[in-house]
Design a protein around this motif. Structure first.
Motif, PDB file in Angstrom:
ATOM      1  N   GLU A 180       0.875  -1.133  -0.001  1.00  0.00           N
ATOM      2  CA  GLU A 180       0.279  -0.156  -0.018  1.00  0.00           C
ATOM      3  C   GLU A 180       0.833   1.262   0.005  1.00  0.00           C
ATOM      4  O   GLU A 180       2.014   1.228   0.674  1.00  0.00           O
ATOM      5  N   ASN A 181       0.485   2.394  -0.574  1.00  0.00           N
ATOM      6  CA  ASN A 181       1.493   3.474  -0.561  1.00  0.00           C
ATOM      7  C   ASN A 181       0.262   4.870  -0.746  1.00  0.00           C
ATOM      8  O   ASN A 181      -0.589   4.753  -0.552  1.00  0.00           O
ATOM      9  N   ASN A 182       1.210   5.765  -0.916  1.00  0.00           N
ATOM     10  CA  ASN A 182       0.496   7.293  -0.765  1.00  0.00           C
ATOM     11  C   ASN A 182      -0.650   7.273  -1.926  1.00  0.00           C
ATOM     12  O   ASN A 182      -1.787   8.143  -1.519  1.00  0.00           O
ATOM     13  N   ALA A 183      -0.451   7.007  -2.845  1.00  0.00           N
ATOM     14  CA  ALA A 183      -1.487   6.913  -4.063  1.00  0.00           C
ATOM     15  C   ALA A 183      -2.789   6.350  -3.462  1.00  0.00           C
ATOM     16  O   ALA A 183      -3.964   6.867  -3.438  1.00  0.00           O
ATOM     17  N   GLU A 184      -2.606   5.142  -2.961  1.00  0.00           N
ATOM     18  CA  GLU A 184      -3.798   4.470  -2.278  1.00  0.00           C
ATOM     19  C   GLU A 184      -4.445   5.355  -1.117  1.00  0.00           C
ATOM     20  O   GLU A 184      -5.486   5.449  -0.773  1.00  0.00           O
ATOM     21  N   TYR A 185      -3.315   5.784  -0.143  1.00  0.00           N
ATOM     22  CA  TYR A 185      -4.013   6.647   0.889  1.00  0.00           C
ATOM     23  C   TYR A 185      -4.551   7.779   0.384  1.00  0.00           C
ATOM     24  O   TYR A 185      -5.678   8.224   0.889  1.00  0.00           O
ATOM     25  N   ILE A 186      -4.142   8.547  -0.639  1.00  0.00           N
ATOM     26  CA  ILE A 186      -5.103   9.535  -0.962  1.00  0.00           C
ATOM     27  C   ILE A 186      -6.253   9.449  -1.706  1.00  0.00           C
ATOM     28  O   ILE A 186      -7.393  10.057  -1.257  1.00  0.00           O
ATOM     29  N   TYR A 187      -6.180   8.219  -2.439  1.00  0.00           N
ATOM     30  CA  TYR A 187      -7.707   7.769  -3.003  1.00  0.00           C
ATOM     31  C   TYR A 187      -8.631   7.428  -1.854  1.00  0.00           C
ATOM     32  O   TYR A 187      -9.846   7.624  -1.921  1.00  0.00           O
ATOM     33  N   HIS A 188      -8.276   6.807  -0.826  1.00  0.00           N
ATOM     34  CA  HIS A 188      -8.917   6.343   0.189  1.00  0.00           C
ATOM     35  C   HIS A 188      -9.670   7.343   0.940  1.00  0.00           C
ATOM     36  O   HIS A 188     -10.736   7.604   1.365  1.00  0.00           O
ATOM     37  N   MET A 189      -8.847   8.576   1.146  1.00  0.00           N
ATOM     38  CA  MET A 189      -9.202   9.797   1.876  1.00  0.00           C
ATOM     39  C   MET A 189     -10.192  10.549   0.762  1.00  0.00           C
ATOM     40  O   MET A 189     -11.130  11.133   1.201  1.00  0.00           O
ATOM     41  N   ASN A 190      -9.948  10.672  -0.361  1.00  0.00           N
ATOM     42  CA  ASN A 190     -10.696  11.440  -1.402  1.00  0.00           C
ATOM     43  C   ASN A 190     -10.519  10.842  -2.666  1.00  0.00           C
ATOM     44  O   ASN A 190      -9.526  11.395  -3.423  1.00  0.00           O
ATOM     45  N   SER A 191     -11.354  10.074  -3.256  1.00  0.00           N
ATOM     46  CA  SER A 191     -11.371   9.407  -4.473  1.00  0.00           C
ATOM     47  C   SER A 191     -11.559  10.552  -5.489  1.00  0.00           C
ATOM     48  O   SER A 191     -11.192  10.114  -6.606  1.00  0.00           O
TER      49      SER A 191
END
Length: 351
Positions: free
Chosen positions: A140-151
């Motif tokens: 898991e990485n920053n791209a997935e964290y950002i998408y999870h917070m705001n798709s």
């Protein structure tokens, strides 16, 4: 659900969130929190997902501390590719709410918008986060964290010829008073040797996400000895070869976000037509194009974060350095052009 973050500096860099809906603290990584539903009644792309009653509850709990919205735009990188200048011009748009500082580094380092260029290459402590534990490259990485917070977030990525980017980074960030083309060449040779050795036994992605190795490879013998003695230090000379292997990191963002949510631009094109770049960026962010007079004011801004006079006097890198760097980056530039389906990203030795 509205969230307020506070750091918890203990094992595995856990983070605590206040879940207004359940009136409780949620502990863990970002995936511990359910995907967020946003308030769409507010006009414009930059919204807060919170009601007045929720705000009062949080302010009472946190003794009136300032409430912050999650960013809609992430200018994730890459360092020395015109990000500072582009960010400053975006903030001058009358409908854009600028953050209190350009690089909060919450995703990359300070979790344990956002325009943190380190966000591009992943969290500094990714091996300790969630399902990454025990792996030599991120699950898991920053791209997935950002998408999870705001798709619906928009991702901005600037790139340039990686050979020129590396020289610019060395001049700008190295703390040595004796910077020179010859010392840069020695560092590059040493770093290329370390990366080539890594690539014999590990995947490309694993080597590129190995931040400790990236720092270690630029250190002098004295710095390495101090590091082996558990001394915490940063290398004096900053030459981050991995940052120019753009396709590895961009691919992670494109796996998560729709292609029309990621805008990738070349510094070379930005320099050739800065006004068209800005209009394209505003359109991408869903911001209306300013009037001609306002756009002219934005364009008249002096270019930010340019090379200092003392570094200009140092001239350019050695031709031998340029050659070996181009040979290293050549297959990665080819992969980038294939990934983006655009031959202009297949950089030659000089652009």
């Amino acid at each position: 659900m509205a969230l307020v973050r506070r750091n918890s500096y203990h094992f595995r860099f856990s983070v605590q969130f206040y879940d207004v809906g359940n009136n409780s603290m949620v502990e863990g990584n970002i995936f511990s929190v359910k995907p967020i539903t946003y308030n769409r009644d507010i006009d414009g792309p930059v919204n807060c997902n919170i009601t007045v009653d929720d705000m009062m509850d949080i302010m009472n709990m946190y003794e009136g501390r300032k409430l912050q919205c999650l960013p809609y735009m992430y200018l994730v990188g890459v360092a020395k590719c015109g990000t500072t200048d582009l960010f400053k011009r975006i903030t001058l748009h009358p409908d854009f709410k600028a953050p209190t500082r350009k690089e909060p580094n919450w995703l990359s380092a300070n979790r344990f918008c956002e325009a943190s260029v380190n966000t591009f290459e992943g969290a500094h402590f990714w091996p300790y986060l969630g399902s990454n534990v025990g792996h030599d490259e991120p699950v898991e990485n920053n791209a997935e964290y950002i998408y999870h917070m705001n798709s619906q977030a928009r991702i901005l990525i600037n790139v340039r010829n990686p050979v020129d980017r590396l020289w610019s980074e060395y001049l700008a960030f190295s703390r040595s008073a004796n910077k020179s083309a010859e010392i840069f060449h020695q560092i590059v040779v040493r770093e290329l040797s370390i990366y080539n050795r890594c690539l014999r036994t590990r995947t490309l992605r694993s080597c590129m996400y190995d931040r400790p190795m990236a720092q270690f490879s630029t250190m002098t013998d004295v710095e390495r000895q101090l590091m082996k003695q558990k001394c915490h230090l940063k290398p004096v000379d900053i030459v981050m070869l991995r940052r120019g292997v753009y396709h590895v990191f961009i691919k992670d963002y494109l796996k998560v976000f729709p292609r029309d949510h990621v805008l990738i631009q070349r510094l070379e094109d930005i320099a050739d037509d800065p006004e068209e770049t800005l209009i394209r960026t505003f359109n991408f962010l869903g911001l209306k194009i300013p009037s001609k007079s306002n756009l002219r004011k934005i364009m008249d801004l002096d270019i930010r974060n340019t090379r200092r006079p003392i570094n200009i006097k140092r001239g350019g890198m050695l031709e031998a350095t340029r050659h070996i760097l181009h040979e290293f980056y050549r297959p990665h530039n080819e992969q980038l052009s294939i990934l983006l389906n655009d031959s202009k990203y297949n950089y030659g030795p000089r652009g």
